[in-house]
Design a protein around this motif. Structure first.
Motif, mmCIF file in Angstrom:
data_model
loop_
_atom_site.group_PDB
_atom_site.id
_atom_site.type_symbol
_atom_site.label_atom_id
_atom_site.label_comp_id
_atom_site.label_asym_id
_atom_site.label_seq_id
_atom_site.Cartn_x
_atom_site.Cartn_y
_atom_site.Cartn_z
ATOM 1 N N VAL A 1 0.861 -1.179 0.000
ATOM 2 C CA VAL A 1 0.000 0.000 0.000
ATOM 3 C C VAL A 1 0.899 1.231 0.000
ATOM 4 O O VAL A 1 1.966 1.227 0.605
ATOM 5 N N HIS A 2 0.468 2.255 -0.705
ATOM 6 C CA HIS A 2 1.254 3.479 -0.806
ATOM 7 C C HIS A 2 0.434 4.654 -0.302
ATOM 8 O O HIS A 2 -0.719 4.830 -0.694
ATOM 9 N N GLY A 3 1.049 5.435 0.579
ATOM 10 C CA GLY A 3 0.439 6.663 1.067
ATOM 11 C C GLY A 3 1.008 7.836 0.303
ATOM 12 O O GLY A 3 1.689 7.673 -0.701
ATOM 13 N N SER A 4 0.770 9.021 0.820
ATOM 14 C CA SER A 4 1.236 10.221 0.124
ATOM 15 C C SER A 4 2.752 10.373 0.186
ATOM 16 O O SER A 4 3.374 10.830 -0.769
ATOM 17 N N ASP A 5 3.369 9.979 1.293
ATOM 18 C CA ASP A 5 4.818 10.137 1.398
ATOM 19 C C ASP A 5 5.525 8.909 1.946
ATOM 20 O O ASP A 5 6.707 8.960 2.285
ATOM 21 N N ASN A 6 4.825 7.793 2.028
ATOM 22 C CA ASN A 6 5.446 6.551 2.476
ATOM 23 C C ASN A 6 4.621 5.373 1.981
ATOM 24 O O ASN A 6 3.572 5.556 1.359
#
Length: 167
Positions: free
Chosen positions: A101-106
């Motif tokens: 899973v990818h967030g906005s900055d990690n």
């Protein structure tokens, strides 16, 4: 339900779904996870670390640039120069899934294993959902009380030391 209870419930469910263990790299930024939880057999964890397989592992390479899930059996041997997946199988990790899973900055990724059969599509979807939930919880670290952060770190160390029982 408290954050600690939610995390505990997620870990319990992962232990049921993944009898041969799992590894979670949570909230990775600049190539370093905030939390690393690993419950694979000690022999495999030690070989993996000793041989520096992380940078060659095709599942990790996929997870860094992709989202979703993919079965280990879908990875071509041509892209596994160090035979990481065959080596994992020699430690009982015959079937597995990687999720990312990818967030906005990690981002967070997980490897999940069993010895008896492939994971079903439903189980793969559930693993991705569990990873997404724990990613969101640990991403909100700045808003978590110090005792929760300490508890997560202790859980990470305890599970990564082959004491796979949640207490």
């Amino acid at each position: 339900m408290s954050t600690k209870t939610v995390i505990h419930t997620i870990m319990e469910r992962l232990s049921i779904l993944c009898p041969e263990g799992y590894a979670l790299g949570l909230n990775i930024s600049l190539h370093s996870p905030r939390f690393l939880i690993q419950t694979y057999a000690r022999s495999w964890a030690e070989e993996y670390a000793r041989e520096g397989l992380l940078v060659f592992d095709p599942t990790v390479i996929w997870a860094v640039s992709s989202t979703g899930w993919k079965r280990w059996s879908e990875f071509s041997e041509d892209h596994d120069n160090k035979n990481t997946l065959k080596r994992a199988a020699s430690h009982g990790l015959h079937y597995g899934v990687v999720a990312s899973v990818h967030g906005s900055d990690n981002h967070s990724l997980g490897g999940f294993a069993r010895s008896d059969r492939e994971f079903t599509n439903g189980e793969c979807d559930e693993l991705l959902e569990l990873l997404s939930r724990i990613h969101e919880i640990t991403d909100a670290l700045e808003q978590m009380p110090d005792e929760m952060i300490t508890s997560l770190r202790e859980l990470s160390v305890r599970l990564s030391r082959s004491d796979q029982q949640l207490h």
